[in-house]
Write an enzyme that holds these catalytic residues in place. Structure first.
Site, PDB file in Angstrom:
ATOM      1  N   ARG A   1       0.831  -1.303   0.165  1.00  8.50           N
ATOM      2  CA  ARG A   1       0.019  -0.011   0.037  1.00  8.50           C
ATOM      3  C   ARG A   1       0.979   1.185   0.012  1.00  8.50           C
ATOM      4  NH1 ARG A   1      -4.328  -1.070   4.746  1.00  8.50           N
ATOM      5  NH2 ARG A   1      -2.649  -2.446   5.359  1.00  8.50           N
TER       6      ARG A   1
ATOM      7  N   ALA B   1      43.735  45.223  -1.886  1.00 12.58           N
ATOM      8  CA  ALA B   1      42.527  44.823  -2.748  1.00 12.58           C
ATOM      9  C   ALA B   1      43.052  44.560  -4.189  1.00 12.58           C
ATOM     10  CB  ALA B   1      41.559  45.909  -2.621  1.00 12.58           C
TER      11      ALA B   1
ATOM     12  N   ASN C   1      40.932  39.571   9.008  1.00 11.78           N
ATOM     13  CA  ASN C   1      39.937  40.108   7.999  1.00 11.78           C
ATOM     14  C   ASN C   1      39.957  39.738   6.623  1.00 11.78           C
ATOM     15  OD1 ASN C   1      37.640  42.530   8.030  1.00 11.78           O
ATOM     16  ND2 ASN C   1      38.843  42.772   6.191  1.00 11.78           N
TER      17      ASN C   1
ATOM     18  N   TYR D   1      34.749  33.207  -0.592  1.00 13.69           N
ATOM     19  CA  TYR D   1      34.906  31.798  -0.661  1.00 13.69           C
ATOM     20  C   TYR D   1      36.021  31.315  -0.056  1.00 13.69           C
ATOM     21  CZ  TYR D   1      35.695  26.917  -2.073  1.00 13.69           C
ATOM     22  OH  TYR D   1      36.031  25.441  -2.023  1.00 13.69           O
TER      23      TYR D   1
ATOM     24  N   ASN E   1      41.476  27.050  -4.552  1.00 14.26           N
ATOM     25  CA  ASN E   1      42.105  25.779  -3.862  1.00 14.26           C
ATOM     26  C   ASN E   1      42.240  24.615  -4.975  1.00 14.26           C
ATOM     27  OD1 ASN E   1      39.093  25.982  -3.997  1.00 14.26           O
ATOM     28  ND2 ASN E   1      38.985  24.265  -2.348  1.00 14.26           N
TER      29      ASN E   1
ATOM     30  N   LYS F   1       8.966  -0.456   2.790  1.00  9.41           N
ATOM     31  CA  LYS F   1       8.103   0.112   3.786  1.00  9.41           C
ATOM     32  C   LYS F   1       8.986   0.490   4.882  1.00  9.41           C
ATOM     33  CE  LYS F   1       4.973  -1.573   6.140  1.00  9.41           C
ATOM     34  NZ  LYS F   1       3.593  -2.049   6.833  1.00  9.41           N
TER      35      LYS F   1
END
Length: 464
Positions: free
Chosen positions: A15, A422, A376, A365, A385, A22
C-alpha cells in the site's frame, strides 16, 4: 531479568506504492525501523532479532550489526514470522518483546512500564493496548472481572457488542520467552486467511492457565502502524509534535512550532530561540542562548553557546561560542569557526578553520584553508584551492588582512600580520608583516572614453 526482542520487518508494504521498502521510509528523517531499533537499544535488550523477508538486503544494509536476522521466506502470518526466531532465541532466559518495525511511535517509557508490570504480575504475556474513539479495523481486547486479558478478537470476528469495545490491541507484546515458543508450536492456520496468527498465542496461554495482562497506553498514537503514505504523514506530524514539545518543556523557545522541523537526535540547550522556518537534522547539537533562523537548515552540525545562525545552511560544521553566521551563508562539511567569528552574507566556507575573532563578512569563498585569529577577509576574496586535479591548502596566519577581491592561489601562505591589498592575485608566500601588491599598474588615457564609445557605436551600426 534478561530482555530479548523480535522486530517484525518482513512485510512487503504494497500500500505504500513505492520502490523503497516500507520499513525504510523515514519518519522525521530516520527510517521507521530505525526508530524501533533505537527504542530497543535504549532499554538495553540483550538480543535483537529482525525478521526479514521482502527487502531483506536493504534492511540488513541499514541496520548492519545492530541486530541479528531471521529470514521469513513466505509471509504466512505474524505467528509464523515470530517462529523464525526460534533457532536463535528458544534457549534464552527472561522475556521477549515482539514489536512491529512499522510502529515508530512506541515510546521508551511505555516499554519500561510494560516490563515493570510484567515482572510484578508474573504474567506469561503483556499486551500493549490503547483506547480509541473509533476502533474500527483493530483487534478488540476482552477482559475478565479482575481486569486480566481474556482474548483478542479481530475486527471481522466481532459481534455487535464486541464492536463497541474501545480498547484495542496495539501490536506490541512482552512474552515469557520459553512459553512463547512453546505456544507458537501449537498455533495452527485453520482460519480464513490460512495464516498463523501471533494473537492465537494468547488463547493458548489462557487455556494453559497462564496470566495475560494488558497495559493501556495513555497515548493512543503508539498503536499507529504505518501502511501507506497517509499513515506516514500522520506519524510524521505526531512525532514532530512530540519532539517540539520535549524541547519546549526543556527550556527552548520555538516561536512558531508549525514552521519548525527538528529530527529526533537533535540536542538543544536552554534559552535558545528557534525562529520560523528552522530545520534541524541528524546529530545536530545547539548550545544554550543561541538564536537560530529564520529559515535556516542545519545538518549534523554543532553551534556552541551564544551562536547565531540566520537564513543559512550548515552541514557537518562547527560554530564557536558567540559566533555569527549569515544571512545567506553556506558552511559545508569541515567548516570550523572559532569564538566570536563573523561569517556574513553570501559567504561559503568548506573544509576550513577560522580562528577566534576572524571576519569574512560578505561575498567570499574560503575552501581548504587554515585561517588564524583576528584575520579580516574582505569582500569578494577567494581561496583558489583546486587546480583541476587536486585540492591545495591556503594558510593565513593571525592578524593578517586580506583586501577585497583578492585571489589566494593555493598552495600559499600569508604570514602573521601581513597585508594583502585589494585586487591582488597572490601566487607566492607573503612573509610576516609584509605588504603584498599583485595587480597591473593603472593607466589613464585622457579623453579616450568618448573615442572608445564612438568606435563601438560605429562597429555596431555596420553590423545592423
Amino acid at each position: 531479568m534478561q530482555i530479548n526482542s523480535i522486530i517484525l520487518a518482513a512485510g512487503l508494504g504494497k500500500r505504500m506504492k513505492s520502490k523503497l521498502y516500507k520499513m525504510l521510509h523515514p519518519v522525521c528523517g530516520k527510517p521507521m525501523v530505525g526508530h524501533v531499533l533505537d527504542l530497543l537499544e535504549k532499554i538495553e535488550t540483550k538480543r535483537k532479532v529482525a525478521i526479514v523477508g521482502n527487502g531483506a538486503d536493504e534492511i540488513k544494509a541499514y541496520l548492519g550489526d545492530r541486530a541479528e536476522y531471521a529470514f521469513q521466506a513466505e509471509q504466512l502470518g505474524t505467528g509464523h514470522a515470530v517462529l523464525q526466531a526460534k533457532p536463535l532465541l528458544e534457549n534464552e532466559q527472561g522475556v521477549t518483546i515482539v514489536i512491529c518495525g512499522d510502529t515508530p511511535l512506541v515510546r521508551e517509557e511505555t516499554l519500561r512500564e510494560m516490563i515493570r508490570l510484567h515482572q510484578e504480575s508474573g504474567a506469561a504475556a503483556t499486551i500493549l493496548t490503547a483506547e480509541m474513539e473509533n476502533p474500527h479495523g483493530y483487534g478488540r481486547i476482552t477482559r475478565d472481572e479482575q481486569g486480566l486479558v481474556t482474548g483478542i478478537i479481530e475486527q471481522k470476528d466481532c459481534n455487535e457488542s464486541q464492536q463497541l469495545i474501545k480498547e484495542i490491541n496495539a501490536g506490541t507484546y512482552l512474552f515469557d520467552n520459553h512459553k512463547l515458543f512453546k505456544a507458537l508450536d501449537r498455533v495452527t492456520n485453520h482460519n480464513a486467511q490460512n495464516e498463523y496468527y501471533l494473537t492465537d498465542v494468547i488463547g493458548i496461554m489462557k487455556a494453559d492457565g497462564d496470566r495475560v495482562i494488558g497495559y493501556c497506553t495513555p497515548d493512543p498514537s503508539e498503536a499507529a502502524g504505518i501502511n501507506d503514505r497517509i499513515g506516514l504523514a500522520e506519524a510524521e506530524k505526531l512525532m514532530r509534535d512530540r519532539i517540539l514539545r520535549k524541547h519546549m518543556i526543556n527550556g527552548v523557545t520555538i516561536q512558531d512550532p508549525a514552521q519548525t522541523y527538528i529530527e529526533p537526535d537533535v540536542e538543544i540547550g536552554q534559552d535558545t530561540v528557534l525562529l520560523p522556518g528552522t530545520v534541524l537534522k541528524g546529530k545536530t547539537v545547539i548550545g544554550e542562548d543561541c538564536i537560530i533562523g529564520p529559515y535556516s537548515e542545519i545538518i549534523d552540525s554543532t553551534i556552541e553557546h551564544g551562536g547565531t545562525v540566520k537564513q543559512s545552511v550548515l552541514q557537518e560544521a562547527t560554530v564557536g561560542e558567540h559566533s555569527h553566521v549569515g544571512p545567506f551563508a553556506y558552511l559545508r562539511p569541515g567548516a570550523r569557526l572559532g569564538r566570536d567569528v563573523k561569517v556574513g552574507d553570501f559567504v561559503e566556507i568548506k573544509n576550513s578553520t577560522l580562528g577566534d575573532n576572524t571576519k569574512v563578512s560578505h561575498l567570499s569563498y574560503v575552501g581548504d584553508a587554515k585561517v588564524g585569529k583576528d584575520v579580516n577577509i574582505g569582500c569578494g576574496a577567494i581561496t583558489v584551492n583546486y587546480d583541476g586535479y587536486k585540492k591545495h591548502l591556503t594558510e593565513v596566519e593571525d592578524g593578517a588582512f586580506i583586501g577585497s577581491n583578492v585571489n589566494l592561489i593555493a598552495p600559499v601562505k600569508i604570514g602573521k600580520g601581513a597585508y594583502v591589498v585589494a585586487g591582488s592575485t597572490i601566487t607566492h608566500p607573503v612573509e610576516e608583516g609584509d605588504l603584498a601588491i599583485a595587480r597591473e599598474r593603472q593607466t589613464n588615457k585622457p579623453g579616450y572614453a568618448q573615442l572608445l564609445r564612438n568606435r563601438i557605436k560605429a562597429r555596431n551600426s555596420k553590423k545592423d
